[in-house]
Scaffold this motif. Structure first.
Motif, PDB file in Angstrom:
ATOM      1  N   SER A 221     -13.970   2.317   3.947  1.00  0.00           N
ATOM      2  CA  SER A 221     -12.956   3.005   4.743  1.00  0.00           C
ATOM      3  C   SER A 221     -12.182   2.012   5.605  1.00  0.00           C
ATOM      4  CB  SER A 221     -13.594   4.079   5.603  1.00  0.00           C
ATOM      5  OG  SER A 221     -14.228   3.506   6.723  1.00  0.00           O
ATOM      6  N   GLU A 222     -12.865   0.925   6.028  1.00  0.00           N
ATOM      7  CA  GLU A 222     -12.143  -0.099   6.790  1.00  0.00           C
ATOM      8  C   GLU A 222     -11.074  -0.758   5.921  1.00  0.00           C
ATOM      9  OE1 GLU A 222     -15.447  -2.447   8.048  1.00  0.00           O
ATOM     10  OE2 GLU A 222     -15.925  -1.098   9.717  1.00  0.00           O
ATOM     11  N   ARG A 223     -11.450  -1.053   4.673  1.00  0.00           N
ATOM     12  CA  ARG A 223     -10.473  -1.649   3.751  1.00  0.00           C
ATOM     13  C   ARG A 223      -9.340  -0.681   3.462  1.00  0.00           C
ATOM     14  NH1 ARG A 223     -15.262  -3.086   1.043  1.00  0.00           N
ATOM     15  NH2 ARG A 223     -14.861  -1.676  -0.669  1.00  0.00           N
ATOM     16  N   ILE A 224      -9.695   0.594   3.314  1.00  0.00           N
ATOM     17  CA  ILE A 224      -8.653   1.598   3.036  1.00  0.00           C
ATOM     18  C   ILE A 224      -7.641   1.645   4.179  1.00  0.00           C
ATOM     19  CG2 ILE A 224      -8.223   4.083   2.769  1.00  0.00           C
ATOM     20  CD1 ILE A 224     -11.079   4.227   1.523  1.00  0.00           C
ATOM     21  N   LEU A 225      -8.165   1.672   5.417  1.00  0.00           N
ATOM     22  CA  LEU A 225      -7.275   1.774   6.572  1.00  0.00           C
ATOM     23  C   LEU A 225      -6.364   0.549   6.658  1.00  0.00           C
ATOM     24  CD1 LEU A 225      -6.530   3.497   9.003  1.00  0.00           C
ATOM     25  CD2 LEU A 225      -8.193   2.226  10.342  1.00  0.00           C
ATOM     26  N   GLN A 226      -6.955  -0.649   6.405  1.00  0.00           N
ATOM     27  CA  GLN A 226      -6.141  -1.874   6.414  1.00  0.00           C
ATOM     28  C   GLN A 226      -5.018  -1.772   5.379  1.00  0.00           C
ATOM     29  OE1 GLN A 226      -6.427  -4.186   8.603  1.00  0.00           O
ATOM     30  NE2 GLN A 226      -8.290  -3.327   9.509  1.00  0.00           N
ATOM     31  N   ALA A 227      -5.404  -1.352   4.170  1.00  0.00           N
ATOM     32  CA  ALA A 227      -4.417  -1.271   3.092  1.00  0.00           C
ATOM     33  C   ALA A 227      -3.335  -0.255   3.424  1.00  0.00           C
ATOM     34  CB  ALA A 227      -5.109  -0.889   1.787  1.00  0.00           C
ATOM     35  N   MET A 228      -3.740   0.835   4.049  1.00  0.00           N
ATOM     36  CA  MET A 228      -2.758   1.869   4.377  1.00  0.00           C
ATOM     37  C   MET A 228      -1.816   1.396   5.480  1.00  0.00           C
ATOM     38  SD  MET A 228      -5.094   5.262   4.093  1.00  0.00           S
ATOM     39  CE  MET A 228      -3.803   6.353   4.573  1.00  0.00           C
TER      40      MET A 228
ATOM     41  N   SER B  30     -11.354  15.387  17.819  1.00  0.00           N
ATOM     42  CA  SER B  30     -11.911  14.032  17.903  1.00  0.00           C
ATOM     43  C   SER B  30     -11.440  13.165  16.742  1.00  0.00           C
ATOM     44  CB  SER B  30     -13.439  14.098  17.910  1.00  0.00           C
ATOM     45  OG  SER B  30     -13.914  14.461  16.631  1.00  0.00           O
ATOM     46  N   LEU B  31     -10.791  13.773  15.747  1.00  0.00           N
ATOM     47  CA  LEU B  31     -10.360  13.007  14.568  1.00  0.00           C
ATOM     48  C   LEU B  31      -8.929  12.504  14.748  1.00  0.00           C
ATOM     49  CD1 LEU B  31     -11.449  14.642  11.216  1.00  0.00           C
ATOM     50  CD2 LEU B  31     -12.264  12.557  12.277  1.00  0.00           C
ATOM     51  N   THR B  32      -8.787  11.369  15.395  1.00  0.00           N
ATOM     52  CA  THR B  32      -7.448  10.808  15.483  1.00  0.00           C
ATOM     53  C   THR B  32      -7.060  10.286  14.108  1.00  0.00           C
ATOM     54  OG1 THR B  32      -8.392   8.703  16.067  1.00  0.00           O
ATOM     55  CG2 THR B  32      -7.746  10.126  17.885  1.00  0.00           C
ATOM     56  N   LEU B  33      -5.781  10.025  13.910  1.00  0.00           N
ATOM     57  CA  LEU B  33      -5.310   9.666  12.573  1.00  0.00           C
ATOM     58  C   LEU B  33      -5.933   8.372  12.066  1.00  0.00           C
ATOM     59  CD1 LEU B  33      -1.780  10.900  13.371  1.00  0.00           C
ATOM     60  CD2 LEU B  33      -3.332  11.884  11.694  1.00  0.00           C
ATOM     61  N   GLU B  34      -6.261   7.471  12.999  1.00  0.00           N
ATOM     62  CA  GLU B  34      -6.941   6.233  12.607  1.00  0.00           C
ATOM     63  C   GLU B  34      -8.301   6.527  11.982  1.00  0.00           C
ATOM     64  OE1 GLU B  34      -6.963   2.573  14.294  1.00  0.00           O
ATOM     65  OE2 GLU B  34      -4.923   2.751  13.516  1.00  0.00           O
TER      66      GLU B  34
END
Lengths: 274, 207
Positions: A221-228, B30-34
């Motif tokens: 999920s960290e990689r996904i967020l970076q890519a997004m 609690s679910l922010t978009l990040e």
């Protein structure tokens, strides 16, 4: 041995169903329902569920189940797998239904080892079974035949909270990814001689397996967020398909509303007669 | 355990729906978009974990892992587990439509309660404390779920009382198994990636 194979096999099938539910069993475009707007189908299933739980006579409930069967045909779902899913649900509730005749007071219908089974209880058990099956069958036919992503979009267009829809779309997207990872890890365990049994070693191994899946999920999920972020994610997923109501929706609503009205009338008549 | 349509009284179904909407609203706040991607992938993971079958004597039970979901997700467990139940109902036919609220509360409320009770312990630097908390959390979530299922059945009619008792009894071995599996999962997470317990469940912090 056979048990383990079956367990892994069944989970594989189950997960694949989310990914390929429509492709595997009919799908949008297939059947008369294909051209009905996903929102209409969703609302139709909800209205049907609301009406069906309000019915109390077995005759009306049988008719509801017949309607659900008609929807199954209209969705062109293969009857076998869909009915098997319905039967699986029945497996969950069968013990509750079997108990009911013996726990509800009323005129005894028959005895088992000296325990009286009441007519009232039998009728109640039959009513629950008919209700549950009719609603599940209608839900599988109207909504279960949609692409999972389309379900998310339909919910969004029906003013479902945006965050919930995003969560749904992400979950749908990654179930198959995580499931593939799970199967890979399970295969690795099998290669090393892991056989699930009722013992501490099994519980610990499966616990490690789930822990590992979670750790990898977090890293992914960290990689996904970076890519997004790299692609300019602003926190909003654009919904590309634009859903439109068409003549088929008018026809669908035009048949559903009278059918539901008929169910309610029939039920009221029956209850009035008895 | 999934409850199906048609068994519960209208009052119970409505009450469950209202509680579920409240829990969802709190969880989504609690679910922010990040945090949507991490919540989505973890939600998918718990969906897959529920497909894992554990042999129990001649039969087998599938894991629920709502305790662990609570420990990892905090309030976000509510929407995450709701999404799982929605997909199960729509695509597998497990559970039902009108009872979706009740089923969500039965699974997700214990998850959040476990998080409130055990979040300190599971993040403890002492591995033994964390693992013991993991066992308690995993088992407690199942016990609470079973009690809630029994309660909604019983509230819907006295004729369900024997079935309600049976539900609680049948979940005792499941609670022990879930506790042990959860403890093992916590052991591994503690060794490999202890920050997992703080990613989503911790009070909002700028990433």
């Amino acid at each position: 041995m056979s048990h383990r194979v079956e367990a892994v096999g069944s989970s594989a099938r189950a997960g694949a169903a989310v990914r390929s539910a429509p492709q595997a069993i009919g799908g949008p475009g297939g059947g008369w329902l294909g051209a009905v707007d996903p929102r209409t189908r969703l609302l139709g299933a909800i209205a049907f569920a609301g009406v069906t739980v309000a019915l109390s006579s077995l005759a009306a409930l049988l008719m509801a189940l017949t309607l659900a069967g008609a929807a199954l045909l209209a969705a062109r779902l293969p009857a076998g797998p869909t009915l098997r899913r319905m039967a699986m649900m029945d497996g969950f509730i069968v013990f509750m239904l079997v108990l009911l005749p013996f726990t509800m007071p009323g005129d005894p219908a028959f005895w088992v080892f000296g325990w009286p089974a009441s007519w009232a209880g039998l009728e109640r058990a039959a009513a629950i079974a008919l209700t549950a099956n009719a609603i599940v069958l209608m839900l599988l036919s109207l909504v279960g035949s949609l692409e999972p992503t389309t379900l998310g979009h339909a919910l969004a267009r029906l003013r479902c909270p945006e965050r919930l829809v995003h969560l749904l779309l992400f979950t749908v997207r990654y179930i198959t990814v995580v499931e593939d990872e799970y199967r890979r890890l399970r295969r690795a365990m099998k290669t090393r001689g892991f056989r699930p049994r009722t013992n501490g070693h099994t519980f610990r191994s499966l616990g490690y397996l789930i822990g590992m899946l979670l750790v990898r999920a977090l890293e992914r999920s960290e990689r996904i967020l970076q890519a997004m972020k790299c692609r300019g994610f602003t926190g909003r997923l654009p919904l590309l398909d634009d859903l439109r109501y068409g003549p088929r929706d008018v026809l669908f609503i035009g048949t559903t509303v009278p059918a539901l009205g008929l169910l309610l009338t029939l039920d009221a008549l029956y209850v009035g007669l008895v | 355990m999934h409850i199906v349509d048609g068994a519960l009284s209208n009052a119970v179904v409505l009450g469950g729906g209202v509680l579920a909407v409240g829990g969802l609203a709190l969880g989504l706040r609690s679910l922010t978009l990040e945090k949507i991607p991490v919540a989505g992938v973890l939600s998918a993971t718990f969906f897959v974990a529920a497909l894992v079958h554990v042999p129990l004597g001649p039969s087998s039970v599938h894991l629920i892992m709502n305790g662990l979901a609570g420990l990892v997700l905090g309030w976000a467990a509510f929407p995450a587990l709701f999404v799982g139940l929605l997909l199960q109902a729509v695509f597998f036919g497990f559970g039902g439509l009108t009872v979706l609220g009740v089923n969500t509360v039965n699974i997700a409320l214990p998850a959040v309660l476990v998080w409130l009770l055990c979040r300190r312990g599971v993040a403890s630097a002492d591995t033994r404390v964390a693992v013991l908390t993991g066992f308690v959390g995993g088992a407690l979530a199942i016990v609470l779920t079973a009690v809630q299922v029994a309660l909604v059945l019983w509230l819907s009619g006295d004729e369900f009382l024997p079935a309600a008792k049976l539900v609680v009894l049948a979940h005792v071995p499941v609670a022990v198994i879930e506790g042990l599996v959860c403890a093992a999962a916590v052991t591994l997470i503690h060794r490999v990636k202890p920050e997992l317990f703080g990613t989503l469940a911790a009070p909002a912090r700028a990433a």
